[in-house]
Design a protein around this motif. Structure first.
Motif, mmCIF file in Angstrom:
data_model
loop_
_atom_site.group_PDB
_atom_site.id
_atom_site.type_symbol
_atom_site.label_atom_id
_atom_site.label_comp_id
_atom_site.label_asym_id
_atom_site.label_seq_id
_atom_site.Cartn_x
_atom_site.Cartn_y
_atom_site.Cartn_z
ATOM 1 N N ASN A 99 21.359 60.596 54.545
ATOM 2 C CA ASN A 99 22.654 61.265 54.563
ATOM 3 C C ASN A 99 22.964 62.020 53.286
ATOM 4 O OD1 ASN A 99 23.241 60.320 57.183
ATOM 5 N ND2 ASN A 99 24.032 58.389 56.359
ATOM 6 N N ARG A 100 21.948 62.316 52.464
ATOM 7 C CA ARG A 100 22.171 63.100 51.254
ATOM 8 C C ARG A 100 22.014 64.578 51.554
ATOM 9 N NH1 ARG A 100 25.108 59.672 48.636
ATOM 10 N NH2 ARG A 100 24.125 57.641 48.573
ATOM 11 N N THR A 101 22.795 65.388 50.845
ATOM 12 C CA THR A 101 22.730 66.838 51.014
ATOM 13 C C THR A 101 22.537 67.495 49.655
ATOM 14 O OG1 THR A 101 24.141 66.864 52.972
ATOM 15 C CG2 THR A 101 23.984 68.908 51.721
ATOM 16 N N VAL A 127 22.675 71.356 48.150
ATOM 17 C CA VAL A 127 22.957 72.775 48.375
ATOM 18 C C VAL A 127 22.025 73.548 47.443
ATOM 19 C CG1 VAL A 127 24.683 74.603 48.317
ATOM 20 C CG2 VAL A 127 25.351 72.282 48.984
ATOM 21 N N GLY A 152 13.211 69.073 50.945
ATOM 22 C CA GLY A 152 14.220 68.244 51.588
ATOM 23 C C GLY A 152 13.678 67.551 52.815
ATOM 24 N N VAL A 176 16.063 64.617 53.190
ATOM 25 C CA VAL A 176 17.330 65.095 52.639
ATOM 26 C C VAL A 176 17.703 66.405 53.317
ATOM 27 C CG1 VAL A 176 18.458 65.966 50.539
ATOM 28 C CG2 VAL A 176 16.939 63.991 50.410
ATOM 29 N N HIS A 177 18.968 66.542 53.688
ATOM 30 C CA HIS A 177 19.428 67.807 54.268
ATOM 31 C C HIS A 177 19.610 68.830 53.160
ATOM 32 C CE1 HIS A 177 21.401 70.725 56.756
ATOM 33 N NE2 HIS A 177 22.529 70.643 56.064
ATOM 34 N N VAL A 178 18.998 69.991 53.309
ATOM 35 C CA VAL A 178 19.139 71.078 52.344
ATOM 36 C C VAL A 178 19.885 72.226 53.005
ATOM 37 C CG1 VAL A 178 17.937 72.797 50.949
ATOM 38 C CG2 VAL A 178 17.087 70.454 51.041
ATOM 39 N N LEU A 179 20.984 72.605 52.402
ATOM 40 C CA LEU A 179 21.766 73.748 52.852
ATOM 41 C C LEU A 179 21.437 74.916 51.928
ATOM 42 C CD1 LEU A 179 23.939 74.649 54.864
ATOM 43 C CD2 LEU A 179 25.661 73.935 53.197
ATOM 44 N N THR A 224 30.413 70.866 52.793
ATOM 45 C CA THR A 224 29.683 69.629 52.519
ATOM 46 C C THR A 224 30.548 68.608 51.799
ATOM 47 O OG1 THR A 224 28.762 70.648 50.509
ATOM 48 C CG2 THR A 224 27.421 70.741 52.491
ATOM 49 N N ARG A 274 31.258 64.879 53.142
ATOM 50 C CA ARG A 274 30.585 63.768 52.460
ATOM 51 C C ARG A 274 31.265 63.307 51.174
ATOM 52 N NH1 ARG A 274 25.630 63.408 54.954
ATOM 53 N NH2 ARG A 274 24.949 65.259 56.079
ATOM 54 N N PRO A 306 27.464 65.949 47.917
ATOM 55 C CA PRO A 306 26.239 66.710 47.719
ATOM 56 C C PRO A 306 25.962 66.968 46.248
ATOM 57 C CG PRO A 306 28.034 68.186 48.263
ATOM 58 C CD PRO A 306 28.583 66.790 48.384
#
Length: 275
Positions: free
Chosen positions: A6-8, A10, A30, A35-38, A79, A83, A91
């Protein structure tokens, strides 16, 4: 690596069309870490993945600073609303290739405009791995952005350009980090891949907010170095900082993870590629 569920991150960086570095490498990193990368783009570049006499030159088309500022601010608001906003809850931001001072100022404006309080890792990508120039202004014009960072991660040539000092040895790296600290950069990791290049070990120099330097060493991997290692490392550090770990622990975990990825990298046509 610490649990990154659940980490983001950016990621704010340029597009390398070969996929070896830049935003594509950030997204791939990611994915490897869970890891979610935006992704928010700063520039489009034209580069070659083949070693030729003219592959040192990259064409850079900067993004409109106002459009970038709006896009980054929107990404941060989204984000943070989902979060939270602080280390360990929200994030982190990783800044990679920035083409000029106007774009750097736009990133600062977005960060401050939304009151972003999470970790910011800046990888000051001034040149391509083969020497093509990516940052189009005086390197010192990047200092306002570097002062906003939680951690700045230059390699040897970048530390030399930013500090004005030669960086050929570990002692030089320490002096460059000290100089940047005096100029208001909170923490610096001078990566050792281009320092003491004939040595059998690679030594990174980490100088934290307290001004205390730590040398982190590992065996030098034989063979060619993959592209995109700086992008991958800074994104991995940002992911660790988003989990709320200490700066040194984040650097050590990310560095160890990257070392294992380089060890597993395949060599094609004389070039090593990160998995």
């Amino acid at each position: 690596m610490n649990s990154s569920r659940n980490r983001t991150v950016v990621a704010v960086a340029g597009l390398d069309p070969t996929g070896g570095a830049g935003l594509v490498r950030d997204v791939l990193t990611g994915a490897a870490l869970g890891v979610h990368v935006l992704a928010v783009g700063t520039a489009w570049t034209v580069q070659s993945d083949v070693q030729t006499d003219d592959s040192r030159v990259a064409h850079v088309e900067p993004r409109d600073p106002d459009a970038l500022c709006r896009a980054l601010a929107d990404a941060l608001r989204q984000t943070c609303a989902e979060r939270g906003a602080g280390a360990g809850t929200g994030p982190s931001v990783k800044v990679g290739m920035v083409p000029n001072a106007a774009v750097a100022d736009a990133i600062l404006k977005a960060l401050d405009g939304v009151g972003f309080a999470g970790p910011v890792v800046v990888d000051p990508v001034l040149f391509t791995s083969r020497g093509g120039r990516l940052w189009q202004d005086n390197p010192r014009a990047m200092l306002p952005l570097l002062r906003r960072a939680t951690l700045v991660t230059p390699n040897g040539p970048e530390a030399r350009s930013l500090s004005g000092r030669p960086v050929a040895t570990v002692a030089d790296a320490l002096a460059a980090a000290t100089d940047l600290r005096r100029q208001g950069v909170p923490a610096i990791l001078v990566k050792g891949g281009h320092v003491n290049e004939g040595a059998v070990v690679v030594t990174d120099v980490l100088m934290g907010p307290e001004g205390v330097a730590v040398e982190l060493s590992r065996p030098r991997m034989p063979g060619p170095s993959p592209r995109g290692t700086g992008c991958a490392l800074s994104t991995a550090i940002a992911a660790e900082l988003a989990a709320g770990v200490s700066l040194r622990a984040a650097v050590e975990a990310a560095t160890g993870w990257l070392w294992s990825r380089i060890a597993a990298a395949g060599v094609v046509h004389g070039q090593r590629h990160l998995p």
